[in-house]
Design an enzyme around this catalytic site. Structure first.
Site, mmCIF file in Angstrom:
data_model
loop_
_atom_site.group_PDB
_atom_site.id
_atom_site.type_symbol
_atom_site.label_atom_id
_atom_site.label_comp_id
_atom_site.label_asym_id
_atom_site.label_seq_id
_atom_site.Cartn_x
_atom_site.Cartn_y
_atom_site.Cartn_z
ATOM 1 N N GLY A 33 46.660 38.402 43.216
ATOM 2 C CA GLY A 33 45.948 39.665 43.071
ATOM 3 C C GLY A 33 44.798 39.787 44.036
ATOM 4 O O GLY A 33 44.363 38.809 44.646
ATOM 5 N N SER A 34 44.335 41.010 44.177
ATOM 6 C CA SER A 34 43.168 41.262 45.017
ATOM 7 C C SER A 34 42.440 42.473 44.479
ATOM 8 O O SER A 34 43.009 43.287 43.753
ATOM 9 C CB SER A 34 43.580 41.504 46.471
ATOM 10 N N GLY A 35 41.181 42.580 44.822
ATOM 11 C CA GLY A 35 40.370 43.707 44.381
ATOM 12 C C GLY A 35 39.141 43.820 45.241
ATOM 13 O O GLY A 35 39.037 43.185 46.299
ATOM 14 N N ALA A 36 38.204 44.631 44.774
ATOM 15 C CA ALA A 36 36.987 44.841 45.552
ATOM 16 C C ALA A 36 36.186 43.557 45.703
ATOM 17 O O ALA A 36 35.451 43.390 46.672
ATOM 18 C CB ALA A 36 36.131 45.913 44.880
ATOM 19 N N GLN A 37 36.330 42.640 44.740
ATOM 20 C CA GLN A 37 35.510 41.432 44.749
ATOM 21 C C GLN A 37 36.112 40.293 45.558
ATOM 22 O O GLN A 37 35.399 39.356 45.916
ATOM 23 C CB GLN A 37 35.276 40.951 43.310
ATOM 24 N N GLY A 38 37.418 40.334 45.825
ATOM 25 C CA GLY A 38 38.004 39.241 46.579
ATOM 26 C C GLY A 38 39.497 39.116 46.373
ATOM 27 O O GLY A 38 40.135 39.949 45.736
ATOM 28 N N VAL A 40 42.653 36.514 45.094
ATOM 29 C CA VAL A 40 42.850 35.419 44.157
ATOM 30 C C VAL A 40 44.225 34.798 44.347
ATOM 31 O O VAL A 40 45.225 35.505 44.479
ATOM 32 C CB VAL A 40 42.702 35.896 42.694
ATOM 33 N N LYS A 55 39.541 31.927 43.905
ATOM 34 C CA LYS A 55 39.105 33.251 44.340
ATOM 35 C C LYS A 55 38.245 33.136 45.592
ATOM 36 O O LYS A 55 37.228 32.442 45.597
ATOM 37 C CB LYS A 55 38.304 33.933 43.224
ATOM 38 N N ASP A 151 31.545 46.335 33.770
ATOM 39 C CA ASP A 151 32.808 46.646 34.445
ATOM 40 C C ASP A 151 34.002 46.220 33.599
ATOM 41 O O ASP A 151 34.996 45.718 34.118
ATOM 42 C CB ASP A 151 32.859 45.965 35.818
#
EC number: 2.7.11.24
Length: 424
Positions: A33-38, A40, A55, A151
């Protein structure tokens, strides 16, 4: 980077569009997975003999906001110690000096799925109430130290197939003052409380609204307030819950109050219609009682006025939840935040970089043979708590076993900077 350090302790592997340079103890990296924070990856820890999530923080020193968020997440993860909060197992960087420092890797527990994958399942009342209980215990632990998550959303809550639940992603969490004003737009829009949408001061029970939205989504199988933008988000809330009272309007800033008062008035929909009996489990008379309790809890969490919304303590004592109540879980000692100026800190990027580097080096100093000193011996494995009331709870049948510790791909932050985008 030092070639000798890299060659002796680290190796590099390409993960999607990013290069992971990780300790050799972490093998078999697989993006999850990935998102605004990094980004994984799942990996196997050859030292501890367990699967973990690695992460890589996304460009932590790109700007002051990214740097502060990275520092905040690292500090909070190092402080919290609760079975319903994701455990931080390791922190490292492949760079050996402050001058070279640019990458931060966090190693955490690996779970089976996030709530996004559970929402479309048919959960009975036992499983649903137990998931909510654990969510509330984790939030209570954070709130006991004055930490507001800010969040909460299905992708930030992870579970195992035995129904064990943990909260993750603390990049937006912050310590609280009484009724303080903060950056208005922090929570992903669908789970954003009215006081956040309207730019009001807010407090701990802003997280309770998010839990209510998540519970409603678990019940209905879809997002309950799905606005297309900030203004439409407010519209979706009042269309279903009704236009708030004049008493609430007095708490708004004049420009926001003027806008809200000039919107169409809505009487609201009864909770019996928003969440009718047929969408709940209904196989027995006991289910009917539980359905009534579940609906009552929703009606107390999804309250526009935060002063009238249920608190986390009250939610834990609600009839739908309290069957699981265990003081060891719900009243665990609060985490000790060792940086009292966590929120007041404002630094240049290079200063943030130095603070984060010191945190990473401190972790390395406290680490020995792959296990952090003073860390509970079972911290590296997920909790297998079994509710005493029922053994059937310990299986979320047919759950996807695609392991995860990742946010969804959307950003947690929207670009707007004021209440209702300046009231278009």
């Amino acid at each position: 980077m030092s070639d000798s350090k890299c060659d002796s302790q680290f190796y590099s592997v390409q993960v999607a569009d990013s290069t992971f340079t990780v300790l050799k103890r972490y093998q078999q990296l697989k993006p999850i997975g990935s998102g605004a924070q990094g980004i994984v990856c799942a990996a196997f820890d050859t030292v501890l003999g367990i699967n973990v999530a690695v992460k890589k923080l996304s460009r932590p020193f790109q700007n002051q906001t990214h740097a502060k968020r990275a520092y905040r997440e690292l500090v909070l993860l190092k402080c919290v110690n609760h079975k319903n909060i994701i455990s931080l197992l390791n922190v490292f960087t492949p760079q050996k000096t402050l001058e070279e420092f640019q990458d931060v890797y966090l190693v955490m527990e690996l779970m089976d799925a996030n709530l996004c994958q559970v929402i479309h399942m048919e959960l009975d009342h036992e499983r649903m109430s137990y998931l909510l209980y654990q969510m509330l215990c984790g939030i209570k632990h954070l709130h006991s130290a004055g930490i507001i998550h800010r969040d909460l959303k299905p992708s930030n809550i992870v579970v195992k197939s035995d129904c064990t639940l943990k909260i993750l992603d603390f990049g937006l969490a912050r310590t609280a003052c009484t009724n303080f004003m903060m950056t208005p737009y922090v929570v992903t829009r669908y789970y954003r409380a009215p006081e956040v949408i309207l730019g009001m001061g807010y407090k701990e029970n802003v997280d309770i609204w998010s839990v209510g939205c998540i519970m409603g989504e678990l019940v209905k199988g879809c997002v309950i307030f799905q606005g297309t933008d900030h203004i439409d988000q407010w519209n979706k809330v009042i269309e279903q819950l009704g236009t708030p009272s004049a008493e609430f309007m007095k708490k708004l800033q004049p420009t926001v109050r003027n806008y809200v008062e000039n919107r169409p008035k809505y009487p609201g929909i009864k909770f019996e219609e928003l969440f009718p009996d047929w969408i709940f489990p209904s196989e027995s008379e006991r289910d009917k009682i539980k359905t009534s309790q579940a609906r009552d809890l929703l009606s107390k969490m999804l309250v526009i006025d935060p002063d009238k919304r249920i608190s986390v303590d009250e939610a834990l004592r609600h009839p739908y939840i309290t069957v699981w109540y265990d003081p060891a879980e719900a009243e665990a000692p609060p985490p000790q935040i060792y940086d009292a100026q966590l929120e007041e800190r404002e630094h240049a990027i290079e200063e943030w970089k130095e603070l984060i580097y010191k945190e990473v080096m401190d972790w390395e100093e406290r680490s020995k043979n792959g296990v952090v000193k003073d860390q509970p011996s079972d911290a590296a494995v997920s909790s297998n708590a079994t509710p005493s009331q029922s053994s059937s709870i310990n299986d979320i049948s047919s759950m996807s076993t695609e392991q995860t510790l990742a946010s969804d791909t959307d950003s947690s932050l929207d670009a707007s900077t004021g209440p209702l985008e300046g009231c278009r």
